[in-house]
Design a protein around this motif. Structure first.
Motif, PDB file in Angstrom:
ATOM      1  N   THR A  59     -69.218   2.453  -1.277  1.00 53.71           N
ATOM      2  CA  THR A  59     -69.274   3.418   0.427  1.00 53.71           C
ATOM      3  C   THR A  59     -69.922   4.997   0.122  1.00 53.71           C
ATOM      4  OG1 THR A  59     -68.466   1.362   0.631  1.00 53.71           O
ATOM      5  CG2 THR A  59     -68.978   2.862   2.150  1.00 53.71           C
ATOM      6  N   VAL A  60     -70.266   4.860   0.517  1.00 52.86           N
ATOM      7  CA  VAL A  60     -71.139   6.250   1.181  1.00 52.86           C
ATOM      8  C   VAL A  60     -69.986   6.748   2.201  1.00 52.86           C
ATOM      9  CG1 VAL A  60     -72.591   8.013   2.119  1.00 52.86           C
ATOM     10  CG2 VAL A  60     -73.286   6.445   0.769  1.00 52.86           C
ATOM     11  N   LEU A  61     -69.750   8.161   1.996  1.00 52.22           N
ATOM     12  CA  LEU A  61     -68.217   8.841   3.049  1.00 52.22           C
ATOM     13  C   LEU A  61     -69.031   9.723   3.793  1.00 52.22           C
ATOM     14  CD1 LEU A  61     -65.110   8.109   0.770  1.00 52.22           C
ATOM     15  CD2 LEU A  61     -66.173   6.609   2.417  1.00 52.22           C
ATOM     16  N   SER A  62     -69.738  10.333   3.153  1.00 50.20           N
ATOM     17  CA  SER A  62     -70.615  11.381   4.190  1.00 50.20           C
ATOM     18  C   SER A  62     -71.632  11.706   3.501  1.00 50.20           C
ATOM     19  CB  SER A  62     -69.871  12.964   4.442  1.00 50.20           C
ATOM     20  OG  SER A  62     -68.901  13.080   2.465  1.00 50.20           O
ATOM     21  N   GLY A  63     -72.490  12.171   3.847  1.00 46.04           N
ATOM     22  CA  GLY A  63     -73.834  12.659   3.084  1.00 46.04           C
ATOM     23  C   GLY A  63     -74.755  11.587   3.072  1.00 46.04           C
ATOM     24  N   THR A  64     -75.417  11.576   1.857  1.00 50.35           N
ATOM     25  CA  THR A  64     -76.304  10.278   2.027  1.00 50.35           C
ATOM     26  C   THR A  64     -77.245  10.192   0.390  1.00 50.35           C
ATOM     27  OG1 THR A  64     -77.516  10.494   3.928  1.00 50.35           O
ATOM     28  CG2 THR A  64     -79.069   9.579   2.387  1.00 50.35           C
ATOM     29  N   LEU A  65     -76.325   8.801   0.333  1.00 52.87           N
ATOM     30  CA  LEU A  65     -76.395   8.690  -1.293  1.00 52.87           C
ATOM     31  C   LEU A  65     -77.814   8.364  -1.338  1.00 52.87           C
ATOM     32  CD1 LEU A  65     -75.832   8.888  -4.515  1.00 52.87           C
ATOM     33  CD2 LEU A  65     -75.147   6.262  -3.862  1.00 52.87           C
ATOM     34  N   HIS A  66     -79.106   8.710  -2.248  1.00 52.57           N
ATOM     35  CA  HIS A  66     -80.796   7.996  -2.412  1.00 52.57           C
ATOM     36  C   HIS A  66     -80.220   7.439  -4.262  1.00 52.57           C
ATOM     37  CE1 HIS A  66     -82.811  10.290   0.872  1.00 52.57           C
ATOM     38  NE2 HIS A  66     -81.579  10.613  -0.123  1.00 52.57           N
ATOM     39  N   PRO A  81     -76.672   6.354   4.162  1.00 52.67           N
ATOM     40  CA  PRO A  81     -76.223   7.383   4.775  1.00 52.67           C
ATOM     41  C   PRO A  81     -74.761   6.752   4.450  1.00 52.67           C
ATOM     42  CG  PRO A  81     -77.487   6.379   6.381  1.00 52.67           C
ATOM     43  CD  PRO A  81     -77.429   5.607   4.970  1.00 52.67           C
ATOM     44  N   ALA A  82     -74.651   8.086   5.214  1.00 52.55           N
ATOM     45  CA  ALA A  82     -72.354   6.828   5.052  1.00 52.55           C
ATOM     46  C   ALA A  82     -72.278   6.196   6.212  1.00 52.55           C
ATOM     47  CB  ALA A  82     -71.679   8.799   6.165  1.00 52.55           C
ATOM     48  N   GLY A  83     -71.387   5.279   5.592  1.00 56.38           N
ATOM     49  CA  GLY A  83     -71.582   4.107   6.262  1.00 56.38           C
ATOM     50  C   GLY A  83     -71.876   3.213   5.586  1.00 56.38           C
ATOM     51  N   ALA A  93     -79.632   7.883  -9.062  1.00 56.35           N
ATOM     52  CA  ALA A  93     -79.312   7.942  -7.188  1.00 56.35           C
ATOM     53  C   ALA A  93     -79.358   9.654  -8.031  1.00 56.35           C
ATOM     54  CB  ALA A  93     -77.759   8.011  -7.474  1.00 56.35           C
ATOM     55  N   TYR A  94     -79.595  10.013  -6.452  1.00 57.45           N
ATOM     56  CA  TYR A  94     -79.557  11.108  -6.195  1.00 57.45           C
ATOM     57  C   TYR A  94     -79.113  12.283  -4.704  1.00 57.45           C
ATOM     58  CZ  TYR A  94     -84.312  10.229  -3.631  1.00 57.45           C
ATOM     59  OH  TYR A  94     -85.127  10.439  -2.501  1.00 57.45           O
ATOM     60  N   THR A  95     -78.975  13.299  -4.279  1.00 60.56           N
ATOM     61  CA  THR A  95     -78.507  13.972  -3.238  1.00 60.56           C
ATOM     62  C   THR A  95     -79.510  14.670  -3.149  1.00 60.56           C
ATOM     63  OG1 THR A  95     -77.465  15.737  -4.074  1.00 60.56           O
ATOM     64  CG2 THR A  95     -76.098  13.674  -3.390  1.00 60.56           C
ATOM     65  N   THR A  96     -79.751  14.946  -1.169  1.00 61.25           N
ATOM     66  CA  THR A  96     -80.973  15.705  -0.679  1.00 61.25           C
ATOM     67  C   THR A  96     -79.781  17.428  -0.369  1.00 61.25           C
ATOM     68  OG1 THR A  96     -81.423  15.163   0.947  1.00 61.25           O
ATOM     69  CG2 THR A  96     -82.871  14.902  -0.962  1.00 61.25           C
ATOM     70  N   SER A  97     -80.031  17.795   0.635  1.00 60.69           N
ATOM     71  CA  SER A  97     -79.178  18.804   1.486  1.00 60.69           C
ATOM     72  C   SER A  97     -77.726  19.063   1.303  1.00 60.69           C
ATOM     73  CB  SER A  97     -80.387  19.336   1.900  1.00 60.69           C
ATOM     74  OG  SER A  97     -79.901  18.499   3.634  1.00 60.69           O
ATOM     75  N   LYS A  98     -77.564  17.765   1.383  1.00 57.78           N
ATOM     76  CA  LYS A  98     -75.738  17.861   1.937  1.00 57.78           C
ATOM     77  C   LYS A  98     -75.511  17.179   0.761  1.00 57.78           C
ATOM     78  CE  LYS A  98     -75.722  16.249   6.546  1.00 57.78           C
ATOM     79  NZ  LYS A  98     -75.243  15.444   7.240  1.00 57.78           N
ATOM     80  N   GLU A  99     -74.121  17.864   0.622  1.00 58.28           N
ATOM     81  CA  GLU A  99     -73.319  17.303   0.111  1.00 58.28           C
ATOM     82  C   GLU A  99     -72.880  15.992   0.255  1.00 58.28           C
ATOM     83  OE1 GLU A  99     -68.872  19.323  -1.305  1.00 58.28           O
ATOM     84  OE2 GLU A  99     -68.028  18.107   0.307  1.00 58.28           O
ATOM     85  N   THR A 100     -72.247  14.816  -0.736  1.00 57.20           N
ATOM     86  CA  THR A 100     -72.445  13.250  -1.070  1.00 57.20           C
ATOM     87  C   THR A 100     -71.135  12.944  -1.378  1.00 57.20           C
ATOM     88  OG1 THR A 100     -74.442  13.080  -0.236  1.00 57.20           O
ATOM     89  CG2 THR A 100     -73.499  11.045  -1.194  1.00 57.20           C
ATOM     90  N   VAL A 101     -70.549  12.780  -0.994  1.00 57.95           N
ATOM     91  CA  VAL A 101     -69.045  11.671  -1.335  1.00 57.95           C
ATOM     92  C   VAL A 101     -68.840  10.416  -0.739  1.00 57.95           C
ATOM     93  CG1 VAL A 101     -66.941  11.473  -1.026  1.00 57.95           C
ATOM     94  CG2 VAL A 101     -67.707  13.330  -0.796  1.00 57.95           C
TER      95      VAL A 101
END
Length: 161
Positions: free
Chosen positions: A92-99, A115-117, A130-138
């Motif tokens: 589950t993505v809590l914050s940011g965006t996981l690709h 995205p979150a949710g 997986a990767y992230t872009t400009s935001k921290e992701t949790v």
């Protein structure tokens, strides 16, 4: 109604088997109850994921054949090479965006943005990246251990760098 009572009873039994970590509880807890607010989450380095990644185990022992819940914090512009896990994962993505992409090679064009949710579930052994872009992701992952990560290309394993 009878099935609901059976589910409640089995859930209560499962929860009763958990080990309470007093450092995580803000209040006196009933046996098997885990209570954590964000300020109590204990983040540690996650060398198996890569430099800058952090991990927090909220429940269980990742090395045991038992339920676990963990969070992973990924910095901006972070890449996790193609890998597999030995157990079924619920993410589950809590914050940011996981690709996240499914496949044996890292290919941004094949990744889906969560995205979150957002939620994704993968069976044991499924190759992914997986990767992230400009935001921290949790993200929060739960499953039944033992958990691990195996990189398809050993040269990309951050533990070996």
């Amino acid at each position: 109604m009878r099935n609901l009572r059976m589910i409640e009873a089995s859930t209560a039994c499962a929860l009763g088997a958990l080990i309470m970590t007093p450092a995580l509880a803000a209040e006196p807890a009933m046996e098997g109850h885990i209570s954590i607010v964000p300020s109590e989450v204990k983040w540690t380095e996650a060398p198996s994921i890569g430099p800058g990644a952090k991990l927090a185990v909220l429940e269980g022992d990742l090395k045991q054949a038992a339920p676990f819940t963990m969070r992973i914090k990924l910095p901006p512009n972070f890449k996790i090479p193609a890998h597999t896990h030995p157990v079924f994962e619920r993410v589950t993505v809590l914050s940011g965006t996981l690709h996240l992409g499914i496949g044996e090679t890292f290919d941004r064009a094949k990744a889906r943005a969560y995205p979150a949710g957002g939620v994704t579930m993968m069976p044991a052994g499924m190759p992914m990246f997986a990767y992230t872009t400009s935001k921290e992701t949790v993200i929060q992952i739960h499953g039944t251990g033992p958990w691990g990560i195996s990189y398809l290309n050993p040269a990309e394993d951050p533990r070996k760098k």
